[in-house]
Write a protein that holds these residues in place. Structure first.
Motif, PDB file in Angstrom:
ATOM      1  N   ALA A  78       0.834  -1.204   0.000  1.00 16.35           N
ATOM      2  CA  ALA A  78       0.000   0.000   0.000  1.00 16.35           C
ATOM      3  C   ALA A  78       0.870   1.255   0.000  1.00 16.35           C
ATOM      4  CB  ALA A  78      -0.938  -0.002   1.205  1.00 16.35           C
ATOM      5  N   LEU A  79       1.946   1.240   0.766  1.00 17.26           N
ATOM      6  CA  LEU A  79       2.856   2.382   0.809  1.00 17.26           C
ATOM      7  C   LEU A  79       3.501   2.622  -0.555  1.00 17.26           C
ATOM      8  CD1 LEU A  79       4.214   4.571   2.531  1.00 17.26           C
ATOM      9  CD2 LEU A  79       5.985   2.883   3.069  1.00 17.26           C
ATOM     10  N   MET A  80       3.919   1.566  -1.223  1.00 18.98           N
ATOM     11  CA  MET A  80       4.524   1.711  -2.554  1.00 18.98           C
ATOM     12  C   MET A  80       3.478   2.175  -3.568  1.00 18.98           C
ATOM     13  SD  MET A  80       7.700   1.185  -2.169  1.00 18.98           S
ATOM     14  CE  MET A  80       7.451   2.003  -0.598  1.00 18.98           C
ATOM     15  N   GLY A  81       2.252   1.670  -3.440  1.00 15.94           N
ATOM     16  CA  GLY A  81       1.178   2.098  -4.334  1.00 15.94           C
ATOM     17  C   GLY A  81       0.843   3.567  -4.163  1.00 15.94           C
ATOM     18  N   ILE A  82       0.731   4.018  -2.919  1.00 10.47           N
ATOM     19  CA  ILE A  82       0.386   5.420  -2.695  1.00 10.47           C
ATOM     20  C   ILE A  82       1.539   6.321  -3.142  1.00 10.47           C
ATOM     21  CG2 ILE A  82       1.176   5.756  -0.299  1.00 10.47           C
ATOM     22  CD1 ILE A  82      -1.579   7.101   0.221  1.00 10.47           C
ATOM     23  N   THR A  83       2.764   5.834  -3.030  1.00  9.35           N
ATOM     24  CA  THR A  83       3.916   6.598  -3.520  1.00  9.35           C
ATOM     25  C   THR A  83       3.815   6.795  -5.033  1.00  9.35           C
ATOM     26  OG1 THR A  83       5.308   5.782  -1.726  1.00  9.35           O
ATOM     27  CG2 THR A  83       6.440   6.642  -3.669  1.00  9.35           C
ATOM     28  N   MET A  84       3.468   5.722  -5.755  1.00  7.48           N
ATOM     29  CA  MET A  84       3.292   5.850  -7.207  1.00  7.48           C
ATOM     30  C   MET A  84       2.129   6.777  -7.531  1.00  7.48           C
ATOM     31  SD  MET A  84       4.123   2.169  -8.990  1.00  7.48           S
ATOM     32  CE  MET A  84       3.105   1.163  -7.943  1.00  7.48           C
ATOM     33  N   ASN A  85       1.004   6.639  -6.787  1.00 13.04           N
ATOM     34  CA  ASN A  85      -0.141   7.514  -7.028  1.00 13.04           C
ATOM     35  C   ASN A  85       0.228   8.978  -6.854  1.00 13.04           C
ATOM     36  OD1 ASN A  85      -2.455   5.139  -5.775  1.00 13.04           O
ATOM     37  ND2 ASN A  85      -2.509   6.006  -7.817  1.00 13.04           N
ATOM     38  N   PHE A  86       0.955   9.289  -5.790  1.00 14.30           N
ATOM     39  CA  PHE A  86       1.365  10.677  -5.575  1.00 14.30           C
ATOM     40  C   PHE A  86       2.307  11.146  -6.680  1.00 14.30           C
ATOM     41  CE2 PHE A  86      -0.065  10.528  -1.039  1.00 14.30           C
ATOM     42  CZ  PHE A  86      -0.882  11.639  -1.110  1.00 14.30           C
ATOM     43  N   GLY A 122       0.805  15.777 -12.756  1.00 14.17           N
ATOM     44  CA  GLY A 122      -0.306  16.423 -13.438  1.00 14.17           C
ATOM     45  C   GLY A 122      -1.393  15.488 -13.926  1.00 14.17           C
ATOM     46  N   THR A 123      -1.358  14.226 -13.506  1.00 16.66           N
ATOM     47  CA  THR A 123      -2.371  13.260 -13.920  1.00 16.66           C
ATOM     48  C   THR A 123      -3.389  13.105 -12.802  1.00 16.66           C
ATOM     49  OG1 THR A 123      -0.739  12.057 -15.198  1.00 16.66           O
ATOM     50  CG2 THR A 123      -2.750  10.890 -14.673  1.00 16.66           C
ATOM     51  N   VAL A 124      -4.661  13.199 -13.129  1.00 19.95           N
ATOM     52  CA  VAL A 124      -5.687  13.062 -12.110  1.00 19.95           C
ATOM     53  C   VAL A 124      -6.265  11.651 -12.178  1.00 19.95           C
ATOM     54  CG1 VAL A 124      -7.841  13.955 -11.202  1.00 19.95           C
ATOM     55  CG2 VAL A 124      -6.166  15.513 -12.170  1.00 19.95           C
ATOM     56  N   SER A 125      -7.034  11.339 -13.195  1.00 18.75           N
ATOM     57  CA  SER A 125      -7.611  10.016 -13.411  1.00 18.75           C
ATOM     58  C   SER A 125      -8.188   9.448 -12.112  1.00 18.75           C
ATOM     59  CB  SER A 125      -6.559   9.091 -14.026  1.00 18.75           C
ATOM     60  OG  SER A 125      -7.130   7.864 -14.389  1.00 18.75           O
ATOM     61  N   THR A 126      -7.870   8.203 -11.779  1.00 16.96           N
ATOM     62  CA  THR A 126      -8.387   7.562 -10.566  1.00 16.96           C
ATOM     63  C   THR A 126      -7.411   7.675  -9.399  1.00 16.96           C
ATOM     64  OG1 THR A 126      -7.438   5.435 -11.211  1.00 16.96           O
ATOM     65  CG2 THR A 126      -9.707   5.876 -11.895  1.00 16.96           C
ATOM     66  N   ASN A 127      -6.326   8.412  -9.576  1.00 21.07           N
ATOM     67  CA  ASN A 127      -5.296   8.476  -8.545  1.00 21.07           C
ATOM     68  C   ASN A 127      -5.810   9.019  -7.218  1.00 21.07           C
ATOM     69  OD1 ASN A 127      -2.924   7.480  -9.995  1.00 21.07           O
ATOM     70  ND2 ASN A 127      -3.285   9.250 -11.281  1.00 21.07           N
ATOM     71  N   GLY A 128      -6.652  10.033  -7.238  1.00 23.57           N
ATOM     72  CA  GLY A 128      -7.194  10.581  -5.998  1.00 23.57           C
ATOM     73  C   GLY A 128      -8.008   9.550  -5.231  1.00 23.57           C
ATOM     74  N   GLN A 129      -8.854   8.833  -5.941  1.00 25.62           N
ATOM     75  CA  GLN A 129      -9.659   7.771  -5.329  1.00 25.62           C
ATOM     76  C   GLN A 129      -8.762   6.691  -4.750  1.00 25.62           C
ATOM     77  OE1 GLN A 129     -12.611   5.913  -7.948  1.00 25.62           O
ATOM     78  NE2 GLN A 129     -11.874   3.952  -7.235  1.00 25.62           N
ATOM     79  N   MET A 130      -7.742   6.303  -5.510  1.00 27.47           N
ATOM     80  CA  MET A 130      -6.834   5.255  -5.044  1.00 27.47           C
ATOM     81  C   MET A 130      -6.048   5.715  -3.817  1.00 27.47           C
ATOM     82  SD  MET A 130      -5.590   3.640  -8.677  1.00 27.47           S
ATOM     83  CE  MET A 130      -4.686   2.239  -8.005  1.00 27.47           C
ATOM     84  N   ILE A 131      -5.660   6.979  -3.793  1.00 22.90           N
ATOM     85  CA  ILE A 131      -4.953   7.519  -2.621  1.00 22.90           C
ATOM     86  C   ILE A 131      -5.847   7.441  -1.390  1.00 22.90           C
ATOM     87  CG2 ILE A 131      -4.090   9.661  -1.588  1.00 22.90           C
ATOM     88  CD1 ILE A 131      -2.936  10.333  -4.425  1.00 22.90           C
ATOM     89  N   LEU A 132      -7.093   7.867  -1.523  1.00 20.29           N
ATOM     90  CA  LEU A 132      -8.021   7.849  -0.398  1.00 20.29           C
ATOM     91  C   LEU A 132      -8.227   6.429   0.135  1.00 20.29           C
ATOM     92  CD1 LEU A 132     -10.007   9.357   1.443  1.00 20.29           C
ATOM     93  CD2 LEU A 132     -11.744   9.010  -0.320  1.00 20.29           C
TER      94      LEU A 132
END
Length: 170
Positions: free
Chosen positions: A103-111, A117-127
């Protein structure tokens, strides 16, 4: 609220669903990049750097400097890391294996994607990932963490006690 996330069995089941959903999202994204054969982070990096200029830049200048001076010269490494990072994070989350680290590695990639500058589903995935991280071990309770983590804890404790015994002998 934190206590509920960390201890409740019903919440552990809900977290397992969230974890599997996130894992599926990561693994499908990464696998598509690996099997598609045409993924190259260079274009993405150039696009992110370009978004750092103008009247309303979508990318902060400090992040653009990192992309331009570190990521872009090593684009092949970043291509590899993104493709395989997404797949490995996805597998780990689906299996519930090393859930917190995945999860930590995933949220690092999302950030990193959001910073670029990419929004897509990243905000949802971060939450959703924040929920997993706050839940701690409960997020992997219905996964392989349930079996692996106690074994690792015992193994590490044995190693530490053996090390202490060797120091005491000397």
């Amino acid at each position: 609220m934190t206590e509920l996330l960390r201890k409740n069995n019903v919440v552990a089941g809900i977290l397992a669903i969230i974890r599997i959903y996130l894992g599926y999202s990561w693994i499908t994204g990464g696998w598509g990049k690996i099997t598609g054969g045409s993924f190259d982070a260079t274009g993405f990096l150039h696009g992110a750097i370009a978004k750092s200029t103008g009247e309303h830049p979508a990318v902060q200048s400090w992040w653009a400097a990192f992309l331009e001076n570190v990521a872009l010269p090593n684009a092949s490494l970043f291509t590899f890391l993104v493709m395989w990072g997404e797949v490995l994070v996805g597998i780990a989350l689906i299996l519930g294996l090393f859930t917190n680290f995945a999860a930590l590695m995933g949220i690092t990639m999302n950030f990193a994607f959001v910073f670029s500058g990419t929004v897509s589903t990243n905000g949802q995935m971060i939450l959703l990932t924040v929920l997993l991280l706050v839940a701690g071990a409960n997020a992997g309770k219905f996964g392989l963490d349930r079996y692996v983590m106690p074994y690792l804890k015992t193994f590490i404790n044995k190693k530490q006690s053996n090390s202490i015994e060797k120091v005491v002998e000397v």
